[in-house]
Design an enzyme around this catalytic site. Structure first.
Site, PDB file in Angstrom:
ATOM      1  N   CYS A 128     -19.523  21.941  -1.516  1.00  0.00           N
ATOM      2  CA  CYS A 128     -19.693  21.612  -2.933  1.00  0.00           C
ATOM      3  C   CYS A 128     -21.090  22.056  -3.326  1.00  0.00           C
ATOM      4  CB  CYS A 128     -19.458  20.124  -3.164  1.00  0.00           C
ATOM      5  SG  CYS A 128     -20.541  19.040  -2.189  1.00  0.00           S
ATOM      6  N   ARG A 130     -18.658  26.674 -12.257  1.00  0.00           N
ATOM      7  CA  ARG A 130     -19.746  26.924 -11.311  1.00  0.00           C
ATOM      8  C   ARG A 130     -19.276  27.855 -10.198  1.00  0.00           C
ATOM      9  NH1 ARG A 130     -22.692  21.750  -9.188  1.00  0.00           N
ATOM     10  NH2 ARG A 130     -24.177  23.356  -8.514  1.00  0.00           N
TER      11      ARG A 130
END
Length: 275
Positions: A230, A172
């Site tokens: 995050c 990601r």
């Protein structure tokens, strides 16, 4: 105070004169909340707290899990029996992310004695119960600001002047895949540091020395300001906790990638390198 506690340490304290308030924060991203699992069986004395509705505000421009209103959060904690001087232990299904979110919120709002049960429910070897406790109301009153908090501009600046760690999976970060947010990639200048690498296979945190070596290799030292983000401020809290075990105090960008990527004016970097 060490931010984690083992099952044996918890049992010893629970049998002592100041038993901790125990909170069950079971949660899974994109799934139903953990109440059904809690009702099917939980640690004796544990009170269930829902991450999506009680440890976060409504999703929107501030990300998927923006910080809750402090007063609303305080009311949830008081109903769970949390007092100003009450020790608190939080656990989840074993991944540790949701428990760390509760740990971070309590610490950020001024509670001085809160720990994550290392390994979570998976580390528990005793019996479970379906009995729902009814604790006496606590007297905890949130006073936000005890831990570092970043907004988007602050995260961008820290990526240039200090060390900004991205706690998401490496794919990601690189932008190879993005299953949730508008676009893949990372904040320019941020360093990939998946929080899954802070724990062993059983979900327990690595020893402090091992964590210190890991974060040192990523650029953390006593002279460097450190921040973490995050996807939405959940697994990032887990990395903040790991950094504390390693001897570093880090700020959390709570809006994280879900906030950053929703703003098309924000730059996006891709690939394995920070820039």
């Amino acid at each position: 105070m060490k931010p984690i506690i083992t099952v044996s340490e918890y049992l010893s304290e629970a049998a002592g004169p100041r038993p901790p308030v125990l909170l069950d924060i079971r949660w899974q991203l994109g799934g139903p909340n953990g109440r059904a699992d809690y009702e099917a069986g939980h640690l004796p004395g544990a009170v269930y707290v829902d991450l999506d509705s009680e440890l976060a505000g409504p999703a929107g421009s501030g990300g998927r899990h923006p910080l809750p209103d402090p007063e609303a959060f305080g009311a949830v904690m008081r109903r769970a029996g949390v007092g100003r001087e009450t020790p608190v232990v939080v656990y989840d299904g074993g991944q540790g992310w949701a428990a760390a979110r509760a740990w971070w919120l309590l610490r950020w709002t001024g509670h001085r004695d809160v720990r994550v049960l290392d390994g979570g429910l998976a580390a528990w070897t005793g019996d479970l119960t379906t009995e729902v406790p009814r604790p006496a109301e606590g007297d905890f009153r949130p006073e936000p600001g005890a831990l570092g908090l970043l907004d988007a501009d602050g995260a961008a600046a820290l990526a240039r002047s200090g060390l900004l760690l991205d706690a998401r999976a490496a794919e990601r970060y690189r932008g190879d895949v993005e299953p949730i947010d508008r676009v893949g990639g990372h904040i320019p200048g941020a360093v990939s540091a998946p929080t899954t690498q802070n724990v062993a296979e059983d979900g327990r945190f690595l020893p402090g020395g091992s964590l210190a070596s890991r974060f040192s290799a990523l650029g953390a030292d006593d002279a460097t300001e450190v921040g973490v983000y995050c996807g939405s401020g959940v697994s990032g809290a887990h990395e903040v906790l790991a950094l504390e075990l390693a001897g570093h105090r880090a700020a959390l960008y709570a809006g994280s990638w879900s906030e950053w990527s929703s703003d098309e004016s924000r730059p996006v970097a891709t690939g394995p390198d920070p820039s």
